[in-house]
Motif scaffolding. Structure first.
Motif, PDB file in Angstrom:
ATOM      1  N   ALA A   1      16.304 -11.833 -13.863  1.00  0.00           N
ATOM      2  CA  ALA A   1      16.934 -10.629 -13.412  1.00  0.00           C
ATOM      3  C   ALA A   1      17.758 -10.978 -12.027  1.00  0.00           C
ATOM      4  O   ALA A   1      17.696 -11.846 -11.393  1.00  0.00           O
ATOM      5  N   PRO A   2      19.290 -10.694 -12.113  1.00  0.00           N
ATOM      6  CA  PRO A   2      20.353 -11.025 -11.109  1.00  0.00           C
ATOM      7  C   PRO A   2      19.507 -10.298  -9.756  1.00  0.00           C
ATOM      8  O   PRO A   2      20.023 -11.266  -8.863  1.00  0.00           O
ATOM      9  N   TYR A   3      19.182  -9.585  -9.518  1.00  0.00           N
ATOM     10  CA  TYR A   3      18.538  -8.812  -8.178  1.00  0.00           C
ATOM     11  C   TYR A   3      17.325  -9.866  -7.660  1.00  0.00           C
ATOM     12  O   TYR A   3      16.959  -9.471  -6.521  1.00  0.00           O
ATOM     13  N   GLU A   4      16.766 -10.805  -8.550  1.00  0.00           N
ATOM     14  CA  GLU A   4      15.761 -11.623  -8.045  1.00  0.00           C
ATOM     15  C   GLU A   4      14.538 -10.980  -7.313  1.00  0.00           C
ATOM     16  O   GLU A   4      14.465 -11.228  -6.133  1.00  0.00           O
ATOM     17  N   PRO A   5      13.577 -10.231  -8.212  1.00  0.00           N
ATOM     18  CA  PRO A   5      12.560  -9.683  -7.432  1.00  0.00           C
ATOM     19  C   PRO A   5      11.279 -10.674  -7.104  1.00  0.00           C
ATOM     20  O   PRO A   5      11.239 -11.816  -7.692  1.00  0.00           O
ATOM     21  N   VAL A   6      10.391 -10.400  -6.296  1.00  0.00           N
ATOM     22  CA  VAL A   6       9.197 -11.169  -6.478  1.00  0.00           C
ATOM     23  C   VAL A   6       8.220 -10.727  -7.494  1.00  0.00           C
ATOM     24  O   VAL A   6       8.424  -9.989  -7.891  1.00  0.00           O
ATOM     25  N   VAL A   7       7.766 -11.975  -7.894  1.00  0.00           N
ATOM     26  CA  VAL A   7       6.808 -11.753  -9.139  1.00  0.00           C
ATOM     27  C   VAL A   7       5.427 -12.155  -8.947  1.00  0.00           C
ATOM     28  O   VAL A   7       5.229 -13.404  -8.242  1.00  0.00           O
TER      29      VAL A   7
ATOM     30  N   LYS B   1      10.424   0.222  -0.647  1.00  0.00           N
ATOM     31  CA  LYS B   1      10.349  -1.155  -1.665  1.00  0.00           C
ATOM     32  C   LYS B   1       9.998  -0.606  -3.013  1.00  0.00           C
ATOM     33  O   LYS B   1       9.118   0.120  -2.973  1.00  0.00           O
ATOM     34  N   ARG B   2      10.850  -0.948  -3.945  1.00  0.00           N
ATOM     35  CA  ARG B   2      10.247  -0.685  -5.380  1.00  0.00           C
ATOM     36  C   ARG B   2       9.453  -1.554  -6.024  1.00  0.00           C
ATOM     37  O   ARG B   2       9.860  -2.597  -5.992  1.00  0.00           O
ATOM     38  N   ILE B   3       8.471  -1.222  -6.649  1.00  0.00           N
ATOM     39  CA  ILE B   3       7.645  -2.141  -7.224  1.00  0.00           C
ATOM     40  C   ILE B   3       7.422  -1.879  -8.722  1.00  0.00           C
ATOM     41  O   ILE B   3       7.211  -0.498  -8.981  1.00  0.00           O
ATOM     42  N   LEU B   4       7.639  -2.642  -9.812  1.00  0.00           N
ATOM     43  CA  LEU B   4       7.209  -2.283 -11.234  1.00  0.00           C
ATOM     44  C   LEU B   4       5.747  -2.919 -11.515  1.00  0.00           C
ATOM     45  O   LEU B   4       5.606  -4.105 -11.465  1.00  0.00           O
TER      46      LEU B   4
ATOM     47  N   LYS C   1       9.844  -5.282 -19.980  1.00  0.00           N
ATOM     48  CA  LYS C   1      11.101  -5.884 -19.981  1.00  0.00           C
ATOM     49  C   LYS C   1      12.124  -5.064 -20.061  1.00  0.00           C
ATOM     50  O   LYS C   1      13.270  -5.230 -19.296  1.00  0.00           O
ATOM     51  N   LEU C   2      12.017  -3.820 -20.833  1.00  0.00           N
ATOM     52  CA  LEU C   2      13.090  -2.778 -20.643  1.00  0.00           C
ATOM     53  C   LEU C   2      13.394  -2.239 -19.437  1.00  0.00           C
ATOM     54  O   LEU C   2      14.684  -2.063 -19.040  1.00  0.00           O
ATOM     55  N   LYS C   3      12.363  -1.862 -18.695  1.00  0.00           N
ATOM     56  CA  LYS C   3      12.726  -1.287 -17.313  1.00  0.00           C
ATOM     57  C   LYS C   3      13.099  -2.303 -16.423  1.00  0.00           C
ATOM     58  O   LYS C   3      13.893  -2.085 -15.547  1.00  0.00           O
ATOM     59  N   LEU C   4      13.033  -3.636 -16.534  1.00  0.00           N
ATOM     60  CA  LEU C   4      13.619  -4.732 -15.654  1.00  0.00           C
ATOM     61  C   LEU C   4      15.006  -4.947 -16.084  1.00  0.00           C
ATOM     62  O   LEU C   4      15.900  -5.185 -14.971  1.00  0.00           O
ATOM     63  N   ARG C   5      15.575  -4.419 -17.098  1.00  0.00           N
ATOM     64  CA  ARG C   5      16.938  -4.505 -17.567  1.00  0.00           C
ATOM     65  C   ARG C   5      17.717  -3.299 -16.753  1.00  0.00           C
ATOM     66  O   ARG C   5      18.900  -3.103 -16.671  1.00  0.00           O
ATOM     67  N   SER C   6      16.965  -2.141 -17.039  1.00  0.00           N
ATOM     68  CA  SER C   6      17.482  -0.954 -16.530  1.00  0.00           C
ATOM     69  C   SER C   6      17.608  -0.521 -15.229  1.00  0.00           C
ATOM     70  O   SER C   6      18.238   0.427 -14.650  1.00  0.00           O
ATOM     71  N   ASN C   7      16.717  -1.076 -14.341  1.00  0.00           N
ATOM     72  CA  ASN C   7      16.489  -0.758 -12.916  1.00  0.00           C
ATOM     73  C   ASN C   7      16.162  -2.031 -12.131  1.00  0.00           C
ATOM     74  O   ASN C   7      16.091  -3.102 -12.653  1.00  0.00           O
ATOM     75  N   GLU C   8      16.328  -1.771 -10.797  1.00  0.00           N
ATOM     76  CA  GLU C   8      16.228  -2.898  -9.784  1.00  0.00           C
ATOM     77  C   GLU C   8      14.841  -2.743  -9.126  1.00  0.00           C
ATOM     78  O   GLU C   8      14.638  -1.513  -8.437  1.00  0.00           O
ATOM     79  N   TYR C   9      14.027  -3.875  -8.777  1.00  0.00           N
ATOM     80  CA  TYR C   9      12.813  -4.055  -8.240  1.00  0.00           C
ATOM     81  C   TYR C   9      12.814  -4.842  -7.140  1.00  0.00           C
ATOM     82  O   TYR C   9      13.306  -5.859  -7.439  1.00  0.00           O
ATOM     83  N   HIS C  10      12.047  -4.741  -6.036  1.00  0.00           N
ATOM     84  CA  HIS C  10      11.860  -5.729  -5.038  1.00  0.00           C
ATOM     85  C   HIS C  10      10.669  -6.644  -5.507  1.00  0.00           C
ATOM     86  O   HIS C  10      10.585  -7.728  -5.166  1.00  0.00           O
TER      87      HIS C  10
ATOM     88  N   GLY D   1       3.348   3.612   0.956  1.00  0.00           N
ATOM     89  CA  GLY D   1       4.894   3.647   1.167  1.00  0.00           C
ATOM     90  C   GLY D   1       5.635   3.013   0.129  1.00  0.00           C
ATOM     91  O   GLY D   1       6.891   2.923   0.413  1.00  0.00           O
ATOM     92  N   PHE D   2       5.166   2.492  -0.926  1.00  0.00           N
ATOM     93  CA  PHE D   2       6.037   2.047  -1.778  1.00  0.00           C
ATOM     94  C   PHE D   2       6.673   3.055  -2.937  1.00  0.00           C
ATOM     95  O   PHE D   2       5.743   3.899  -3.403  1.00  0.00           O
ATOM     96  N   GLU D   3       7.649   2.758  -3.628  1.00  0.00           N
ATOM     97  CA  GLU D   3       8.073   3.655  -4.675  1.00  0.00           C
ATOM     98  C   GLU D   3       7.406   2.758  -6.034  1.00  0.00           C
ATOM     99  O   GLU D   3       8.057   1.467  -6.004  1.00  0.00           O
ATOM    100  N   VAL D   4       6.821   3.330  -6.979  1.00  0.00           N
ATOM    101  CA  VAL D   4       6.399   2.582  -7.992  1.00  0.00           C
ATOM    102  C   VAL D   4       6.667   3.150  -9.353  1.00  0.00           C
ATOM    103  O   VAL D   4       6.667   4.194  -9.766  1.00  0.00           O
TER     104      VAL D   4
END
Length: 199
Positions: A72-78, A3-6, A39-48, A26-29
């Motif tokens: 974001a179209p991929y709808e991450p948990v916030v 799972k990817r987290i920003l 905000k820039l990272k949210l536009r260029s990557n996808e996160y869970h 076990g998370f990718e961060v």
């Protein structure tokens, strides 16, 4: 798949500590040291999941990151990460799924993240629809009477009890009167018989 987290926070010590804790578990961060970078990272990557501090380069920088994550179209948990807790309606109005208060114990943080991810996954697959509907305020109405109606029902019961007891009392008194009249009637009959006898 990991799972990817920003993580978005302007305090480098917090950022690096959280990154290390999450990666060990076990998370990718990915990290961002400002709201703008987040905000820039949210536009260029996808996160869970996106975990953002509230106050960074401005007091509203965290709210801007949350808004970007929500769009974001991929709808991450916030999740909103803050040392200054807000009222529940305030962080919900911002669009956060959860408020995390720092400093937070590692085990508690991991439990919260796990629960949030599970709830989010259930919502996205549709399994959480019934659960969410059941938890939504006003969705399940209990069959309860208003207090006034309860009082009316109680007064009807007491009134019927009173009328039953009055009837019982009146029946008893009528029976007593009838019993009391019997000896009088008998005495009168005997007197009539005596008077009818020849002297």
């Amino acid at each position: 798949m990991k799972k990817r987290i920003l993580l978005v926070d302007d305090e480098v010590a917090v950022l690096l500590t959280l990154k290390a804790v999450l990666e060990i578990n076990g998370f990718e961060v990915d990290t961002a040291a400002s709201g703008r970078e987040g905000k820039l990272k949210l536009r260029s990557n996808e996160y869970h999941m996106v975990i953002s501090d509230m106050r960074m380069e401005s007091d509203q920088a965290g709210a801007a990151v949350i808004a970007a994550a929500r769009s974001a179209p991929y709808e991450p948990v916030v999740a909103l990460l803050t040392a200054y807790p807000l009222a529940e309606e305030d962080w919900q109005e911002m669009g956060a799924d959860r408020m995390l208060v720092k400093p937070m114990h590692t085990r508690l943080l991991l439990e919260q993240i796990d629960r949030l991810m599970q709830a989010h996954a259930a919502r996205r697959t549709g399994n959480g629809t019934a659960l969410a509907a059941a938890k939504a305020p006003g969705s399940v109405k209990k069959a309860t009477r208003p207090p006034a109606a309860k009082k009316k029902v109680a007064s009807k019961k007491t009134a019927s009890k009173k009328s039953v007891s009055k009837k019982a009392v009146s029946k008893k008194t009528a029976a007593k009167k009838a019993i009391a009249k019997k000896p009088v009637k008998l005495a009168a009959k005997k007197a009539v018989k005596r008077a009818a006898r020849p002297a």
